[in-house]
Design an enzyme around this catalytic site. Structure first.
Site, mmCIF file in Angstrom:
data_model
loop_
_atom_site.group_PDB
_atom_site.id
_atom_site.type_symbol
_atom_site.label_atom_id
_atom_site.label_comp_id
_atom_site.label_asym_id
_atom_site.label_seq_id
_atom_site.Cartn_x
_atom_site.Cartn_y
_atom_site.Cartn_z
ATOM 1 N N GLU A 116 -6.968 5.028 7.525
ATOM 2 C CA GLU A 116 -6.585 6.323 7.126
ATOM 3 C C GLU A 116 -7.898 7.139 6.520
ATOM 4 O OE1 GLU A 116 -3.121 5.701 5.197
ATOM 5 O OE2 GLU A 116 -1.944 5.306 7.144
ATOM 6 N N HIS A 130 -9.776 1.698 4.867
ATOM 7 C CA HIS A 130 -8.179 1.616 5.476
ATOM 8 C C HIS A 130 -8.708 2.627 6.577
ATOM 9 C CE1 HIS A 130 -4.311 2.588 6.301
ATOM 10 N NE2 HIS A 130 -3.838 1.482 5.689
ATOM 11 N N ASN A 183 0.656 -1.208 -0.113
ATOM 12 C CA ASN A 183 -0.199 0.009 -0.019
ATOM 13 C C ASN A 183 0.943 1.125 0.037
ATOM 14 O OD1 ASN A 183 -1.854 2.012 0.528
ATOM 15 N ND2 ASN A 183 -2.268 1.623 2.394
ATOM 16 N N TRP A 184 0.950 1.985 -1.162
ATOM 17 C CA TRP A 184 1.866 2.872 -1.216
ATOM 18 C C TRP A 184 1.347 4.258 -0.636
ATOM 19 C CZ3 TRP A 184 3.613 2.764 -7.107
ATOM 20 C CH2 TRP A 184 4.303 1.710 -7.417
ATOM 21 N N LYS A 185 0.377 4.042 -0.580
ATOM 22 C CA LYS A 185 -0.702 5.440 0.114
ATOM 23 C C LYS A 185 -0.336 6.591 -0.803
ATOM 24 C CE LYS A 185 -0.198 3.473 4.789
ATOM 25 N NZ LYS A 185 -0.113 3.384 6.012
ATOM 26 N N GLY A 217 2.815 -0.743 4.263
ATOM 27 C CA GLY A 217 2.785 0.521 4.077
ATOM 28 C C GLY A 217 4.406 0.777 3.585
ATOM 29 N N GLU A 256 -5.570 -4.243 10.598
ATOM 30 C CA GLU A 256 -4.660 -3.282 10.799
ATOM 31 C C GLU A 256 -4.799 -2.608 12.152
ATOM 32 O OE1 GLU A 256 -2.719 -2.389 6.892
ATOM 33 O OE2 GLU A 256 -4.160 -1.010 7.049
ATOM 34 N N GLY A 302 2.338 2.814 10.711
ATOM 35 C CA GLY A 302 3.446 3.902 10.544
ATOM 36 C C GLY A 302 4.007 4.030 11.884
ATOM 37 N N SER A 310 3.220 -1.745 10.426
ATOM 38 C CA SER A 310 4.686 -1.952 10.721
ATOM 39 C C SER A 310 5.256 -3.275 10.500
ATOM 40 C CB SER A 310 5.060 -1.511 11.920
ATOM 41 O OG SER A 310 4.636 -0.027 12.275
HETATM 42 P P1 13P Z 1 2.809 0.762 7.887
HETATM 43 O O1 13P Z 1 3.429 -0.476 6.993
HETATM 44 O O2 13P Z 1 3.796 2.163 7.355
HETATM 45 O O3 13P Z 1 2.866 0.617 9.300
HETATM 46 O O4 13P Z 1 1.605 0.903 7.071
HETATM 47 C C1 13P Z 1 0.499 -0.178 7.341
HETATM 48 C C2 13P Z 1 -0.711 0.045 6.557
HETATM 49 O O5 13P Z 1 -1.431 1.089 6.900
HETATM 50 C C3 13P Z 1 -0.801 -0.602 5.387
HETATM 51 O O6 13P Z 1 -2.375 -0.405 4.634
#
Ligand code: 13P
Length: 254
Positions: A100, A98, A10-12, A237, A170, A176, A216
Site C-alpha cells: 500500500e 508494504h 498490521n492494523w493499517k 491485516g 504479500e 484485503g 487474507s
Molecule cells: P489482509 O489480511 O487484510 O488481507 O491484509 C494483509 C496485509 O496487507 C498485511 O500487511
C-alpha cells in the site's frame, strides 16, 4: 534449526484510540504459548505506539512495530517520522515497503533500500514487504518480480545486516480480497525467496531468515499456511482487528 515464528498484526489506518486499547487488552490477556521463537507483533498507527508499548513492554514476546518510517535521518520533512524517533520510543520493528505504501505513496525499491538501512542503523528490525500485483501473477512472472524487489532493496546489505531483517511475502492480489494464496503458492514463493537469499548470502544465512506470509490470513486458514515449511508465520491485516480471530491466528503458529 528453529526459525523465529511471527504473528504480526498490521492494523493499517483503522481503530480509534479506545478501540485500540480494548483490542490490545484482549489479545494480551489471552493465554498464548509464546517464547523466544514464537512472538507477536502489533504494527499500529504512530499515535498508538506508546499505548501499545504500555501494554507490551511489560510482557515478554510481544513487540510493537511501526507501519512505516522515513528514509531520511531527520530535518525539514513535515509529517514524516524517523527511525531514530521510533527507536527512542522503544519500538523494535518497522514495516518497510508494504504494497500500500508502494502503490499509494510512490515508494520505490531504492527508497526502501534506504529505509531498511536506516532501521538497521538505529537498531530496529525492518519487516521488509515484497510481493507481486495480479497482472504479474497472471503473466506467471512473479518470481522475477519479487527477485528484483529483493535485489534492489536487500542485496546492498551485508550478510550480517540481513540476519537482522524479517521478510514478509504479500501477494498484492491476496491483500484485503479474501482470496488467500493457496498453501502451494505460498510455499513455492517462500522457498523461491529463500533460494534467492541463498544464492546471494549463502545457505546458512538464508536458512535463518524468517519469511512471513500476508494476504487474507484468517483464523480458518492460518494453521495450514503456517504449517508450510518455509512460511514462518503471518502478517495479518483485516483479521488482526478482531481479538478472537487474531488470537486464533497466534495459536496457529508452528
Ligand atoms: P489482509 O489480511 O487484510 O488481507 O491484509 C494483509 C496485509 O496487507 C498485511 O500487511
Amino acid at each position: 534449526m528453529m526459525r523465529k515464528q511471527f504473528a504480526a498484526a498490521n492494523w493499517k489506518m483503522n481503530l480509534t484510540y479506545q478501540q485500540a486499547a480494548e483490542l490490545l487488552k484482549a489479545v494480551i490477556s489471552a493465554d498464548l504459548e509464546l517464547n523466544e521463537n514464537r512472538v507477536v507483533l502489533f504494527a499500529v498507527p504512530f499515535p498508538y505506539l506508546e499505548l501499545a508499548n504500555g501494554s507490551v513492554l511489560q510482557k515478554k514476546y510481544y513487540f510493537t512495530a511501526a507501519q512505516n518510517c522515513s528514509n531520511k535521518k531527520s530535518g525539514a520533512f513535515t509529517g514524516e517520522v524517523s527511525a531514530e524517533m521510533l527507536k527512542s520510543l522503544n519500538v523494535s520493528y518497522c514495516l518497510v515497503g508494504h504494497s500500500e505504501r508502494r502503490e499509494h505513496f510512490g515508494e520505490t525499491n531504492e527508497m526502501l533500500s534506504e529505509k531498511v538501512m536506516i532501521c538497521l542503523t538505529y537498531g530496529m528490525t525492518p519487516v521488509f514487504c515484497c510481493g507481486e500485483p495480479l497482472q504479474i501473477r497472471e503473466q506467471n512472472t512473479q518470481n522475477d518480480f519479487v527477485k528484483k524487489q529483493l535485489n534492489d532493496s536487500l542485496f546492498p546489505l551485508s550478510a550480517q545486516q540481513l540476519l537482522k531483517v524479517v521478510i514478509a511475502y504479500e501477494p498484492v492480489w491476496a491483500i484485503g480480497t479474501g482470496k488467500t494464496a493457496t498453501n502451494e503458492q505460498a510455499q513455492e514463493m517462500h522457498s523461491y525467496i529463500r533460494s534467492v537469499l541463498e544464492e546471494h548470502f549463502g545457505r546458512e544465512v538464508s536458512q535463518k531468515i524468517s519469511i512471513l506470509y500476508g494476504g487474507s490470513v484468517k483464523a480458518n486458514n492460518a494453521k495450514e499456511l503456517f504449517a508450510c515449511g518455509d512460511v514462518d508465520g503471518g502478517l495479518v491485516g483485516g483479521a488482526s482487528l478482531n481479538a478472537s480471530d487474531f488470537i486464533e491466528i497466534v495459536r496457529a503458529l508452528k
